[in-house]
Design an enzyme around this catalytic site. Structure first.
Site, PDB file in Angstrom:
ATOM      1  N   HIS A 142      -4.292   4.544 -13.520  1.00 11.05           N
ATOM      2  CA  HIS A 142      -3.548   5.689 -12.993  1.00 11.05           C
ATOM      3  C   HIS A 142      -3.021   6.598 -14.103  1.00 11.05           C
ATOM      4  O   HIS A 142      -2.619   7.728 -13.835  1.00 11.05           O
ATOM      5  CB  HIS A 142      -2.409   5.215 -12.077  1.00 11.05           C
ATOM      6  CG  HIS A 142      -1.188   4.707 -12.796  1.00 11.05           C
ATOM      7  ND1 HIS A 142      -0.923   3.361 -12.963  1.00 11.05           N
ATOM      8  CD2 HIS A 142      -0.146   5.349 -13.393  1.00 11.05           C
ATOM      9  CE1 HIS A 142       0.220   3.207 -13.602  1.00 11.05           C
ATOM     10  NE2 HIS A 142       0.712   4.401 -13.888  1.00 11.05           N
ATOM     11  N   ASP A 172      -6.003  -1.620 -11.477  1.00 11.58           N
ATOM     12  CA  ASP A 172      -5.360  -0.503 -12.172  1.00 11.58           C
ATOM     13  C   ASP A 172      -5.505  -0.627 -13.687  1.00 11.58           C
ATOM     14  O   ASP A 172      -4.520  -0.589 -14.428  1.00 11.58           O
ATOM     15  CB  ASP A 172      -3.886  -0.395 -11.780  1.00 11.58           C
ATOM     16  CG  ASP A 172      -3.281   0.956 -12.187  1.00 11.58           C
ATOM     17  OD1 ASP A 172      -4.057   1.867 -12.551  1.00 11.58           O
ATOM     18  OD2 ASP A 172      -2.047   1.095 -12.153  1.00 11.58           O
ATOM     19  N   GLY A 246       6.052   6.388 -18.137  1.00 12.20           N
ATOM     20  CA  GLY A 246       5.459   6.576 -19.462  1.00 12.20           C
ATOM     21  C   GLY A 246       5.130   5.258 -20.144  1.00 12.20           C
ATOM     22  O   GLY A 246       4.345   5.218 -21.079  1.00 12.20           O
ATOM     23  N   ASN A 247       5.758   4.155 -19.669  1.00 12.88           N
ATOM     24  CA  ASN A 247       5.420   2.826 -20.195  1.00 12.88           C
ATOM     25  C   ASN A 247       4.127   2.285 -19.587  1.00 12.88           C
ATOM     26  O   ASN A 247       3.583   1.287 -20.069  1.00 12.88           O
ATOM     27  CB  ASN A 247       6.546   1.823 -19.907  1.00 12.88           C
ATOM     28  CG  ASN A 247       7.655   1.872 -20.933  1.00 12.88           C
ATOM     29  OD1 ASN A 247       8.701   2.452 -20.670  1.00 12.88           O
ATOM     30  ND2 ASN A 247       7.441   1.279 -22.096  1.00 12.88           N
ATOM     31  N   SER A 248       3.645   2.920 -18.517  1.00 13.78           N
ATOM     32  CA  SER A 248       2.446   2.430 -17.836  1.00 13.78           C
ATOM     33  C   SER A 248       1.281   2.288 -18.805  1.00 13.78           C
ATOM     34  O   SER A 248       0.981   3.209 -19.567  1.00 13.78           O
ATOM     35  CB  SER A 248       2.051   3.389 -16.707  1.00 13.78           C
ATOM     36  OG  SER A 248       2.940   3.306 -15.641  1.00 13.78           O
ATOM     37  N   GLY A 304     -17.355 -12.876   2.099  1.00 14.21           N
ATOM     38  CA  GLY A 304     -17.723 -12.384   3.422  1.00 14.21           C
ATOM     39  C   GLY A 304     -16.913 -12.963   4.555  1.00 14.21           C
ATOM     40  O   GLY A 304     -17.456 -13.301   5.615  1.00 14.21           O
ATOM     41  N   VAL A 305     -15.577 -13.089   4.344  1.00 16.70           N
ATOM     42  CA  VAL A 305     -14.706 -13.569   5.410  1.00 16.70           C
ATOM     43  C   VAL A 305     -13.491 -12.652   5.523  1.00 16.70           C
ATOM     44  O   VAL A 305     -13.124 -11.957   4.575  1.00 16.70           O
ATOM     45  CB  VAL A 305     -14.212 -15.015   5.160  1.00 16.70           C
ATOM     46  CG1 VAL A 305     -15.357 -15.987   5.205  1.00 16.70           C
ATOM     47  CG2 VAL A 305     -13.455 -15.123   3.835  1.00 16.70           C
ATOM     48  N   ILE A 307      -9.470 -13.041   6.419  1.00 19.76           N
ATOM     49  CA  ILE A 307      -8.544 -14.176   6.406  1.00 19.76           C
ATOM     50  C   ILE A 307      -7.140 -13.745   6.800  1.00 19.76           C
ATOM     51  O   ILE A 307      -6.812 -12.552   6.813  1.00 19.76           O
ATOM     52  CB  ILE A 307      -8.500 -14.833   5.008  1.00 19.76           C
ATOM     53  CG1 ILE A 307      -8.105 -13.796   3.947  1.00 19.76           C
ATOM     54  CG2 ILE A 307      -9.817 -15.493   4.674  1.00 19.76           C
ATOM     55  CD1 ILE A 307      -7.912 -14.369   2.566  1.00 19.76           C
TER      56      ILE A 307
END
Length: 514
Positions: A142, A172, A246-248, A304-305, A307
């Site tokens: 992001h 992310d 800004g720490n992202s 392919g389930v 849940i």
């Protein structure tokens, strides 16, 4: 400032008798003396200084500047710009005609090629860190978004143009490449083992809060395995180390200078740090980063389930030993690996490829991290018995929308019966039309729900269809009654229903039998 009640009481010493005041004074003096005699409790003490650690790792942390430039169409007339409307909005043509007319002083219609265009630039700032001195940088997806100009800014201010190697929106993460200069070699930091981190362990966050540049903050691991509902693979480390906008994309270090997390999100009503930050664990991030470096994309395993969680009532109804655990299969994709391997609706997956599945949220992470094409053992509980099925995983991106498992059909009955606080009826053409029930949905339709019943608490609604009772298919109200009576005779305290919506989506609901 004292609360009003406390301040009022403080102005009325006469409310106590002279003897009471003397006794209170003696008690207070006694408490003071006793307090001075008893040693103060010991408090947790952090490292005396983090300066040496910070000095050793700071050069590997970078700032990320991402710019996105898009063209906008101007309507002229003093430089007015047409509003950016969602594509297909019913007013798009109206606004375009209005702005073109306002901008065309001569009254002539402008052709599309004559429409002045302007460039609009948006910027974002974030953090990242170098994992390879050859120029490999990790940050959050992001942070860069759809940027067409990305710069990596080193700790000494040197700016390097970056290209995107690959990115993954589900975790992310993004991996960038820069070309180091001969006079400015890059410094890299290693990954550590996030699985070894415990709540209470000290951590250091370094990043670019509010665009201020390299900043160091410290705290502890507050919790592990946090699910903040940001995606299907949530498994965050929670920390009270100050993390702000800004720490992202910046690293979360252990005391050995190893990256054990990538700072990604904060919980804050103010927009600033309130001591609740979240980092993607290195154990989750590293396999994704490795695939992005190798393939430019992430290739996740696919089972392919569909849940859902297992609660205590469901566990009792299924005869699960050890209480609520595992992932309950509510749907099986007809073309998926699970169908081929013989997994069924109602199975509870308790172990996948040797890893315990404690909750349904564990399974997507474990499956996604398993190599495509690998054959693994899947342990399920089926009607109270453990069964092991070998499954060869497909690739998630190749998967199609899950389909409902096939259920045995029978002729419906029109009689309405009472069971579990529900009015039930066989499905008729009139009921299909009334509740818009798809032709593919078979079972027993709910025509009324007692508002004081557990079924109402579990949000069963009129128009939904009961497909199974106690993991057996039902096609009439009599089937439901018969199955419920049989479960009561077995001593069961709850019954598990497979309930389908009118459109065919299914879920399991456990109802008490007492």
């Amino acid at each position: 400032m004292l609360p009003v009640a406390s301040a009022t009481a403080a102005r009325r010493p006469s409310a106590l008798s002279r003897h009471a005041r003397a006794a209170l004074a003696a008690l207070m003096i006694g408490a003071s003396v006793a307090g001075s005699a008893v040693p103060m409790p010991a408090f947790a003490k952090g490292p005396e200084s983090l300066a040496d650690l910070a000095e050793r790792i700071t050069d590997a942390v970078v700032n990320i500047s991402a710019s996105t430039t898009v063209e906008t169409r101007s309507g002229g007339g003093g430089g007015r710009t047409m509003p950016q409307l969602p594509p297909g909005t019913p007013f798009e043509d109206l606004f375009e005609e209005f702005f073109n007319r306002r901008g065309n002083r001569g009254g002539e219609q402008r052709g599309e090629n004559d429409t002045p265009r302007q460039q609009r630039k948006s910027n974002s700032l974030g953090s990242g860190f170098i994992i390879d001195a050859g120029g490999i940088v990790v940050t959050n997806n992001h942070v860069i978004g759809d940027a067409n100009d990305i710069q990596v800014i080193l700790s000494d201010g040197t700016k390097l143009k970056a290209e995107i190697i690959g990115k993954d929106s589900k975790i992310d993460l993004a991996v960038l490449r820069v070309k180091p200069t001969a006079d400015r070699p890059l410094k890299a930091v290693p990954f550590g083992d996030s699985e070894k981190m415990r709540p209470g362990d000290w951590v250091v966050a370094i990043g670019n809060p509010f665009g201020l540049g390299g900043s160091v903050s410290a705290g502890i691991v507050s919790a592990r395995g946090r699910n903040i509902e940001s995606g299907p693979y949530d498994n965050y480390i929670q920390t009270d180390a100050a993390i702000n906008k800004g720490n992202s994309g910046g690293p979360l270090f252990n005391m050995d200078g190893e990256v054990i997390g990538i700072n990604t999100a904060i919980l804050s009503p103010t927009g600033g740090s309130v001591g609740i930050g979240f980092a993607v664990p290195s154990g989750t991030a590293k396999p994704v980063i490795d695939q992005l470096r190798e393939y430019g994309e992430v290739r996740r395993g696919w089972l392919g389930v569909r849940i859902q969680n297992v609660d205590e009532s469901t566990a009792e109804a299924l005869g699960l030993k050890g209480g609520a655990k595992g992932a309950l299969i509510a749907g099986v994709d007809e073309k998926g690996p699970a169908k081929t391997a013989g997994l069924e609706v109602g199975d509870v997956i308790t172990k996948f490829n040797g890893s315990a599945v404690k909750a349904s949220s564990d399974l997507p992470r474990i499956v996604a991290a398993t190599p495509v094409g690998k054959t693994v053992d899947v342990v399920v509980v089926r009607k109270g018995e453990e069964v092991t099925k070998p499954v060869t995983l497909g690739r998630l991106e190749d998967g199609e929308k899950p389909q409902l498992a096939n259920v045995k059909q029978a002729e419906p009955e029109s009689a309405v019966r009472q069971a579990l606080g529900l009015n039930l009826s066989g499905i008729t053409d009139e009921l299909r039309k009334r509740y818009s029930i798809k032709d593919t949905v078979k079972g027993v339709v709910v025509t009324r729900v007692d508002p004081s019943s557990t079924a109402a608490d579990k949000r069963i609604q009129a128009g939904e269809v009961i497909v199974e009772v106690g993991q057996e298919a039902v096609t009439s109200p009599a089937d439901v009654t018969k199955r419920v009576d049989a479960l009561k005779k077995e001593g069961r305290k709850s019954v598990l229903l497979l309930v389908a919506s009118a459109s065919g989506d299914v879920r399991f609901v456990a109802l008490g039998l007492e």
